[in-house]
Design an enzyme around this catalytic site. Sequence first.
Site, PDB file in Angstrom:
ATOM      1  N   GLU A 199      64.381   1.296  -6.826  1.00  0.00           N
ATOM      2  CA  GLU A 199      63.674   0.671  -5.712  1.00  0.00           C
ATOM      3  C   GLU A 199      64.624  -0.232  -4.931  1.00  0.00           C
ATOM      4  O   GLU A 199      65.421  -0.970  -5.513  1.00  0.00           O
ATOM      5  CB  GLU A 199      62.500  -0.163  -6.223  1.00  0.00           C
ATOM      6  N   ARG A 222      59.777  -6.466 -12.923  1.00  0.00           N
ATOM      7  CA  ARG A 222      59.368  -6.671 -14.313  1.00  0.00           C
ATOM      8  C   ARG A 222      59.809  -8.040 -14.812  1.00  0.00           C
ATOM      9  O   ARG A 222      60.833  -8.576 -14.398  1.00  0.00           O
ATOM     10  CB  ARG A 222      59.960  -5.591 -15.203  1.00  0.00           C
ATOM     11  N   LEU A1258      56.297  29.007  30.051  1.00  0.00           N
ATOM     12  CA  LEU A1258      55.218  28.253  29.407  1.00  0.00           C
ATOM     13  C   LEU A1258      54.699  27.164  30.329  1.00  0.00           C
ATOM     14  O   LEU A1258      55.446  26.574  31.118  1.00  0.00           O
ATOM     15  CB  LEU A1258      55.727  27.642  28.101  1.00  0.00           C
ATOM     16  N   ASN A1272      64.006  27.238  21.676  1.00  0.00           N
ATOM     17  CA  ASN A1272      64.314  28.494  22.351  1.00  0.00           C
ATOM     18  C   ASN A1272      65.786  28.832  22.109  1.00  0.00           C
ATOM     19  O   ASN A1272      66.620  27.948  21.922  1.00  0.00           O
ATOM     20  CB  ASN A1272      64.058  28.360  23.855  1.00  0.00           C
ATOM     21  N   HIS A1274      69.013  30.844  23.931  1.00  0.00           N
ATOM     22  CA  HIS A1274      69.428  31.350  25.252  1.00  0.00           C
ATOM     23  C   HIS A1274      70.842  31.916  25.140  1.00  0.00           C
ATOM     24  O   HIS A1274      71.721  31.295  24.523  1.00  0.00           O
ATOM     25  CB  HIS A1274      69.400  30.209  26.284  1.00  0.00           C
ATOM     26  N   ASP A1306      61.796  21.925  27.119  1.00  0.00           N
ATOM     27  CA  ASP A1306      61.092  20.961  27.953  1.00  0.00           C
ATOM     28  C   ASP A1306      60.540  21.710  29.157  1.00  0.00           C
ATOM     29  O   ASP A1306      60.510  22.951  29.182  1.00  0.00           O
ATOM     30  CB  ASP A1306      62.014  19.799  28.349  1.00  0.00           C
ATOM     31  N   GLU A1307      60.100  20.996  30.179  1.00  0.00           N
ATOM     32  CA  GLU A1307      59.424  21.649  31.298  1.00  0.00           C
ATOM     33  C   GLU A1307      60.389  22.269  32.305  1.00  0.00           C
ATOM     34  O   GLU A1307      59.968  22.920  33.253  1.00  0.00           O
ATOM     35  CB  GLU A1307      58.506  20.629  31.996  1.00  0.00           C
ATOM     36  N   ALA A1338      76.246  36.408  17.299  1.00  0.00           N
ATOM     37  CA  ALA A1338      76.292  34.946  17.155  1.00  0.00           C
ATOM     38  C   ALA A1338      74.884  34.374  17.036  1.00  0.00           C
ATOM     39  O   ALA A1338      74.641  33.446  16.264  1.00  0.00           O
ATOM     40  CB  ALA A1338      77.021  34.324  18.337  1.00  0.00           C
TER      41      ALA A1338
END
Length: 1368
Positions: A199, A222, A1258, A1272, A1274, A1306-1307, A1338
């Site tokens: 701990e 303890r 998307l 993704n 590419h 992302d967008e 690859a």
Amino acid sequence: MVDQKNVLVIGSGGREHALCWKLSDSPFVRQIYCAPGSVGISTTNKVQSIDLDIKNYPVIAQWCKDHSIDLVLVGPEDPLANGIVDGLILHGVKVFGPTQAGAQIEANKDWAKGFMARHQIPTARYKSFTDAAAAKAFINSANYPALVVKASGLAAGKGVVVAATKEEACQAVDDILTDAKYGAAGQTVVVEELLEGEEVSVLAFTDGETVSMMPPAQDHKRLGDGDTGPNTGGMGAYCPCPLITPDQLLDVKDQVLQRAVDGLKAEGIKYVGVLYAGMMITKSGPMTLEFNCRFGDPETQILMTLMETDLYTVLKACVEGTLKQIQVTWNTKLSSVGVVIASKGYPETSTKGCVISGLAQVQSNPGVVVFHSGVARGANGTLVTAGGRVLLVCARAASLRAAAAAAAAAAGAIDFPGKQYRKDIAHKAFSKINGLSYLQAGVDIDAAALLVRKIEPLATGTHRRGVLGRLGCFSGLFQLVAMDPLLKDPVLVQGTDGVGTKLKIAETMNKYDTIGQDLVAMCVNDILCAGAEPFAFLDYMACGRLQVDVATTIVSGIADACIQSGCALLGGETAEMPTMYDIGKYDLAGFAVGVVDNHKQLPRTREIRTGDVVLALASTGVHSNGYSLVQKIMLETGHSYFEKAPFSTTNKTFGEEFLAPTGLYVNALLPAVKKGSIKAMAHITGGGLLENIPRVLPAGVKVVLDALKFKIKPIFGWLQAKGGVSDFEMLRTFNCGVGMVVIVDPVCLNEVLASVPEIQVIGAVQNLGKEGGHQVLVENFKEAMAPLTEPFGGAQSQGFKSLSYKDSGVDIEAGDSLVSLIKPLARSTSRSGVLGGLGGFGGCFQLKAIEQEYKDPVLVLASDGVGTKLQIAQKINNHNTIGVDLVAMCVNDILCNGASPLTFLDYFACGRLDVTVARAVVSGVAEGCRQAQAALIGGETAEMPGMYDPGVYDIAGFALGVVERSHILPKIQEITVGDTIIGLPSNGVHSNGFSLIHKLVRKANLTLSDKAPFSKEGLTLGEELIKPTRIYVRAVLPALQRGLVKAAAHITGGGLLDNIPRVTPEWVRARLNAHWWNVHPVFAWIADAGSVSDEEMVRTFNCGIGMVLIVSPEDQAEVMNITRAYGAMVIGSIQARPAGGARVIVDNFASALDFTRRMPTLPSKKVAVLVSGNGSNLQALLDTTRDPAQCMCANIALVISNKKDAFALKRAEKAGVPTLVFNHKDYKSREEFDHAINAALEAHKIDIVCLAGYMRILSGEFVKKWKGKLVNIHPSLLPLHPGLEAQKQCLNAGDRESGCTIHFVDEGMDTGPIILQERVPVLKDDTVETLTERIHSAEHRAFPQALRLLTTGRVRLSQQGNIMWYSG
């Protein structure tokens, strides 16, 4: 003038005392008030204890305004949980501490566990209960050890029971729920999995955005030493704590503390104050036990003594939200240890009113601070006990041991009736600090380096024209054109040998000055028998402990003999093997290379005929064979090696006579050999005259020798007389005065007699006759020996048993049997250029076989052994792969000079020859040679009873390769900043570091038959450790031969830290990232079992990387394309090295080890793959996720396509993976289409979504929904060439390289944060199709690698959209 402020501290214990103590040092603080405070707190400068009702928030607020309080600091958890911060803020008072909503992270453990689960904070599995029967049923049925029982509410740090048994856990449930031991705090119990480890307390300041960690500390819960007795609020602590590594600590900051603060904010809670994470450092990494919403006690007392930054400034910054503008610093060069002194009866009760003595004495020590926890003022102003925990004594020192000793001593000096304190605070950290090292295991790398420095000038003194390089490189180099320019068809002749048990006499006499000549002579005399001129020599030295002076003396003798023989000492190997050899014990092997024109190669067996003359050069004594029999005779006769030898003509001792060095015959015979005057030569070694001369004779002839013409020394008379050795045994064991036999045509006799000093005719070649018989007949031997044995009682001396070589433990017949068994193995490795077979004096290789491949060939030579890995093979009786190790250790070294292996020789030394074992070893050597494309052309088997116990053997190997001079590595001058470092994976430990492994196996009380705790296949420890060293010839040689590699380093003894600098210039450093390769589980086990430090690990073991290549960025793609199939990966780069800085830096090694430990316990993520086409990347993901060795922590749970005829669907169906098809024409909008896909993903409980050739854009809503879980691939090196037709864009742009990119989605169009890229070269004649094919290759490697990073948590996306690595 500094504007000073007033501060109010809430609390009365040791924690608050320490906070007031630290605040009093601030120049920005005028007055500190503490409510209710204590006697001890009131003695602190600037501090006044006051009586306030801390539950009446309006009263406190008004008091603060009346006393110009600038800041309130709340110490205990109860006021925080009751909402004191909310109440004061409501009245405009600034408070350091979380609101009531934030405090529930400690006050409500049920809520806290749910919070951790919601925000993916690593923690133990659990379940909460309000019904005791249900809780106990769960404890008894859970599929994990559900033995930790916690009261959900606040219980003064005592509401946790870590049970040893299920019964004890059930009793704890009854105590908390049924008996209401903790009142309202126990209305709910949390039952958790029992985690194993240490701990550690990690506290941090936070302003609700930024997290600033304090150094790690460890509390001791303890009551008694050795962690015995009941749980308490804490009996002591120390800081910094080495049980958590720096990388683990950064992981806690990222994955626990920052994630918690971000999670609280996401749930509408701005958390300001201290966040305390109680961590368990498990084998799988740090796991969160609990959170506390305040400073810890006793950790705070320790931490405040190390804090350098002004505490008030930090508190104010947290309250004002400006923490990121402050760098909080700590004096971690010191260690601080605090020991709690508790009253009698604690923790169940406390004893009050006991007078405390000794405080003044302790407080006068400048290195000690005493904080009051439960102290009151008694009669006459005395200090008395007033609580369970009374005092904490804190000591600071430069080392943890010193601080612990000082704190314990101070605690012992304070006294009151019934006091309790622990004397072992911080002791559990000592083993981590003093973990095993290679030096402790008996291997001194620094001594080896010192030896190299001492012998380098000796080796340089032997150099001849053609030598390239120096000692200390991976191999020795020799340029062939420097040899005789008249050589038309050069043949390389190679020989290996040792000096046998003659070494034992050198050890007894402590006289090593001539043993090196023996080694060289045994090798060069052998290759001379092939007509070869020696030009290079390597040695192998094995010992129990490297004694630099002894080793230097031996090498000095080797160097002198090399000079006499005309060969250069090009290198060697020193193997320190403390568990195989006793201190002061050695073995030696040598390897010599020579060259001869093919038409002058000896023996010219076909030309030997009846009438040829046999000549001899005398021996200098016993030479280096038959010493097992010598020592048997010495033992039987009771003589000491230090006695004067009765046969000595120069008044020498037995030891001095027996250590007379072996004769060197190169200078005497080489001129005659070059003239072609000699038909054959036989070096008289093991097997004597009877066994060695037939090696050069054709069938049908014999030699008849006249012993009266031998120059037999008296030493042989003494041996025969005292050993009762028969004539036959003498002639088959000893050289009997003849060191070299020469066969010449009678026409050349006078020429040879005139040109070779001291050579004598001793016989002739005769027809063997149809009756056959022995090919060597020695006449008059008894007559020749009679005057030599006479002084010692004659040949049949009374009272002595007749001894033979076999009686001494050497079985010549067994050796002959082995040769016949291994000849087929050697033939299986043969390649073009190999001449002859096993059994000759030297192995031969015709260079014409490779001359078309090289314009300016350079020979590369290397020697090595297998070290104490041999003991694993011997103990588990598995010898089949140790030979592969031997070949690998040598050929991988010559690869580092760019060389292609040609030939290999082995040396096998044992106590008693077990033909079955030896054949198994050589079978492994042959397998290694086949993998390395090298021919096994010779070797030596040395049976040495008394040097090795039965069943024990040592082996050494010698490899020869060739490289075009223009391709010699390393190209040190070309290595520059920005170069790429490529690593090839190891197969485990390989063959270095085993001395340390043997030590930790003993320490852990394990046996090699025990199941290996790290084995994925369920193998035993022995089976895992015996796995052979990987051979990298096929993986890297094509890249080396194309000149694409600047340097290569074989990661052997010395690990990553010592081997890479052997091939890099001093002004650069190699920076490696351990997260970029997979660290084999065996290394995590070694680190844990031996408490081995990170630095010792990377300096001793390969840690998962067996070979390193350094290449230019321009060549990286092509080299990766060549080596990718063998697991190659980019692991780092070359950087400028700061003055005096490290040559190698390994980042994130500790956290990489953590991941290795964590792999077996990580949950498997459900992955969905969205595809539109063929699905080759889907197949790569399917294959890797189903291979346990890949540790993917993922399974492909769903495949979705927008095209019903996509071949990817068939791939998924074949693999048994559910598939779904969504046609966009069935939906009104892209958003509706994506909503349907999202519903399917949620229904299948998908964790991660991979886009693999998914030809749909998307919607923004979908991307936001799956942020950080959507990736993704590419086909370009983004940000270059986003969108469609990336390969065509690349070719049109004239790029030299392309590749693939795996990124978060992302967008934008291919704009998300990049996880991983893999490069491929763009070739001159590439089309879109050929480039696409190369990129696909690859992708099939990179996509699974990136998915592994994501599923295992090594990489994630932050709330701000940035890549976050596990190391922080």
